[in-house]
Design a protein around this motif. Structure first.
Motif, PDB file in Angstrom:
ATOM      1  N   ILE A  77      29.444   4.666 -19.171  1.00 18.28           N
ATOM      2  CA  ILE A  77      30.114   5.048 -17.923  1.00 18.28           C
ATOM      3  C   ILE A  77      29.703   4.105 -16.793  1.00 18.28           C
ATOM      4  CG2 ILE A  77      30.281   6.836 -16.142  1.00 18.28           C
ATOM      5  CD1 ILE A  77      29.973   8.898 -18.403  1.00 18.28           C
ATOM      6  N   ALA A  78      28.410   3.790 -16.728  1.00 17.46           N
ATOM      7  CA  ALA A  78      27.931   2.860 -15.704  1.00 17.46           C
ATOM      8  C   ALA A  78      28.573   1.487 -15.884  1.00 17.46           C
ATOM      9  CB  ALA A  78      26.407   2.753 -15.786  1.00 17.46           C
ATOM     10  N   GLY A  79      28.670   1.033 -17.141  1.00 17.87           N
ATOM     11  CA  GLY A  79      29.317  -0.251 -17.402  1.00 17.87           C
ATOM     12  C   GLY A  79      30.784  -0.248 -17.020  1.00 17.87           C
ATOM     13  N   PHE A  80      31.451   0.887 -17.244  1.00 16.55           N
ATOM     14  CA  PHE A  80      32.859   0.992 -16.873  1.00 16.55           C
ATOM     15  C   PHE A  80      33.038   0.917 -15.359  1.00 16.55           C
ATOM     16  CE2 PHE A  80      36.477   3.703 -15.594  1.00 16.55           C
ATOM     17  CZ  PHE A  80      37.504   2.960 -16.155  1.00 16.55           C
TER      18      PHE A  80
ATOM     19  N   LEU B 232      19.615  -3.835 -12.398  1.00 19.72           N
ATOM     20  CA  LEU B 232      18.821  -2.617 -12.539  1.00 19.72           C
ATOM     21  C   LEU B 232      19.209  -1.865 -13.811  1.00 19.72           C
ATOM     22  CD1 LEU B 232      18.694  -1.195  -8.892  1.00 19.72           C
ATOM     23  CD2 LEU B 232      16.767  -2.036 -10.243  1.00 19.72           C
ATOM     24  N   MET B 233      20.508  -1.786 -14.064  1.00 20.54           N
ATOM     25  CA  MET B 233      20.996  -1.072 -15.238  1.00 20.54           C
ATOM     26  C   MET B 233      20.457  -1.700 -16.517  1.00 20.54           C
ATOM     27  SD  MET B 233      24.959  -0.188 -16.242  1.00 20.54           S
ATOM     28  CE  MET B 233      25.427  -1.925 -16.426  1.00 20.54           C
ATOM     29  N   VAL B 234      20.498  -3.000 -16.615  1.00 19.74           N
ATOM     30  CA  VAL B 234      20.015  -3.694 -17.809  1.00 19.74           C
ATOM     31  C   VAL B 234      18.502  -3.577 -17.925  1.00 19.74           C
ATOM     32  CG1 VAL B 234      19.750  -5.964 -18.890  1.00 19.74           C
ATOM     33  CG2 VAL B 234      21.951  -5.304 -17.905  1.00 19.74           C
ATOM     34  N   ALA B 235      17.794  -3.803 -16.813  1.00 26.37           N
ATOM     35  CA  ALA B 235      16.330  -3.782 -16.844  1.00 26.37           C
ATOM     36  C   ALA B 235      15.802  -2.397 -17.224  1.00 26.37           C
ATOM     37  CB  ALA B 235      15.772  -4.210 -15.489  1.00 26.37           C
TER      38      ALA B 235
ATOM     39  N   ARG C 291      26.916   3.960  -9.755  1.00 28.43           N
ATOM     40  CA  ARG C 291      26.281   3.312 -10.900  1.00 28.43           C
ATOM     41  C   ARG C 291      24.756   3.309 -10.738  1.00 28.43           C
ATOM     42  NH1 ARG C 291      29.025  -0.802 -10.759  1.00 28.43           N
ATOM     43  NH2 ARG C 291      27.799  -2.658 -10.333  1.00 28.43           N
ATOM     44  N   VAL C 292      24.288   3.080  -9.540  1.00 27.28           N
ATOM     45  CA  VAL C 292      22.846   3.116  -9.287  1.00 27.28           C
ATOM     46  C   VAL C 292      22.299   4.527  -9.499  1.00 27.28           C
ATOM     47  CG1 VAL C 292      21.052   2.794  -7.553  1.00 27.28           C
ATOM     48  CG2 VAL C 292      22.939   1.167  -7.694  1.00 27.28           C
ATOM     49  N   LEU C 293      23.038   5.528  -9.035  1.00 27.17           N
ATOM     50  CA  LEU C 293      22.603   6.916  -9.174  1.00 27.17           C
ATOM     51  C   LEU C 293      22.595   7.376 -10.641  1.00 27.17           C
ATOM     52  CD1 LEU C 293      24.443   8.569  -6.141  1.00 27.17           C
ATOM     53  CD2 LEU C 293      22.017   8.015  -6.340  1.00 27.17           C
ATOM     54  N   LEU C 294      23.382   6.708 -11.478  1.00 30.58           N
ATOM     55  CA  LEU C 294      23.402   7.056 -12.897  1.00 30.58           C
ATOM     56  C   LEU C 294      22.126   6.631 -13.623  1.00 30.58           C
ATOM     57  CD1 LEU C 294      27.062   6.236 -14.034  1.00 30.58           C
ATOM     58  CD2 LEU C 294      25.999   8.490 -13.874  1.00 30.58           C
ATOM     59  N   LEU C 295      21.364   5.710 -13.048  1.00 34.15           N
ATOM     60  CA  LEU C 295      20.166   5.205 -13.720  1.00 34.15           C
ATOM     61  C   LEU C 295      19.126   6.305 -13.969  1.00 34.15           C
ATOM     62  CD1 LEU C 295      19.737   1.732 -11.990  1.00 34.15           C
ATOM     63  CD2 LEU C 295      20.543   2.208 -14.296  1.00 34.15           C
ATOM     64  N   PRO C 296      18.725   7.075 -12.937  1.00 34.58           N
ATOM     65  CA  PRO C 296      17.772   8.168 -13.232  1.00 34.58           C
ATOM     66  C   PRO C 296      18.353   9.220 -14.173  1.00 34.58           C
ATOM     67  CG  PRO C 296      18.567   8.312 -10.966  1.00 34.58           C
ATOM     68  CD  PRO C 296      19.006   6.989 -11.499  1.00 34.58           C
ATOM     69  N   VAL C 297      19.669   9.404 -14.120  1.00 29.24           N
ATOM     70  CA  VAL C 297      20.311  10.340 -15.045  1.00 29.24           C
ATOM     71  C   VAL C 297      20.132   9.868 -16.474  1.00 29.24           C
ATOM     72  CG1 VAL C 297      22.495  11.390 -15.752  1.00 29.24           C
ATOM     73  CG2 VAL C 297      21.994  11.083 -13.315  1.00 29.24           C
TER      74      VAL C 297
END
Length: 204
Positions: free
Chosen positions: A41-44, A73-76, A13-19
């Motif tokens: 996908i990150a939320g799932f 991090l995802m939300v921010a 999920r963290v790695l999906l952020l830059p994507v």
């Protein structure tokens, strides 16, 4: 340290952020849907890693630390992307203010939970139903805004904007609720502060 499956999902999920950031700025018509899909996908994975950790009893200290960090991090990052894409106008101001409230609350509540954990009273500020409702409104709003962030005239964008404002209101409400629960300890009305100071002296 052995990393289990739920923790791998959290790392993913963290790695999906830059994507998501890269897809958001791609000069293609589908970039909106692509960024929203990455967010979904990150939320799932957020739901899945928690489910597997409980179902398979695969909890770990590292996973417990990383999971809320990944969520925030995802939300921010998503809020920053949306605010940057609307630099002007009253809608941009509204979005910036709401994003500031949400991010500020997350930082404040995280600090509050950390301090309460140090004095052995973290259970007083555990996640409540109001916080879960806030999270739901926030996630739906962010998905809608990611899809429609460059088409402000659409009704769906206005729905997403309204949901985000609602999430901001619930953010303040739940934050005040956590503060109320922790207030006796913050005021020093209990022995919590003394215990915390004693632990600090001993550890030092």
């Amino acid at each position: 340290m052995r990393i289990n499956l739920p923790t791998w999902l959290t790392l993913f999920r963290v790695l999906l952020l830059p994507v998501m950031v890269v897809v958001f700025y791609l000069p293609f018509r589908w970039s909106n849907l692509g960024a929203a899909a990455v967010f979904v996908i990150a939320g799932f994975t957020d739901w899945l890693d928690g489910y597997l950790a409980r179902r398979m009893n695969l909890t770990s200290a590292f996973g417990a630390f990383l999971d809320p960090v990944a969520d925030k991090l995802m939300v921010a990052v998503t809020l920053f992307l949306l605010v940057q894409s609307h630099p002007g106008g009253w809608q941009g101001v509204l979005l910036a203010v709401t994003a500031s409230v949400i991010v500020g609350r997350e930082i404040s509540v995280s600090a509050l939970r950390e301090w309460m954990a140090q004095i052995g009273a973290r259970s007083k500020v555990k996640v409540a139903f109001l916080g879960k409702l806030k999270t739901l409104a926030q996630m739906v709003a962010l998905v809608v805004l990611l899809v429609q962030h460059d088409t402000e005239s659409l009704a769906s964008y206005n729905i997403g904007e309204a949901l985000l404002v609602l999430a901001g209101i619930l953010t303040i409400w739940s934050g005040l609720d956590y503060l109320r629960a922790a207030w006796p300890s913050l005021r020093g009305d209990s022995d919590d502060v003394k215990k915390s100071e004693k632990k600090s002296v001993q550890s030092g």
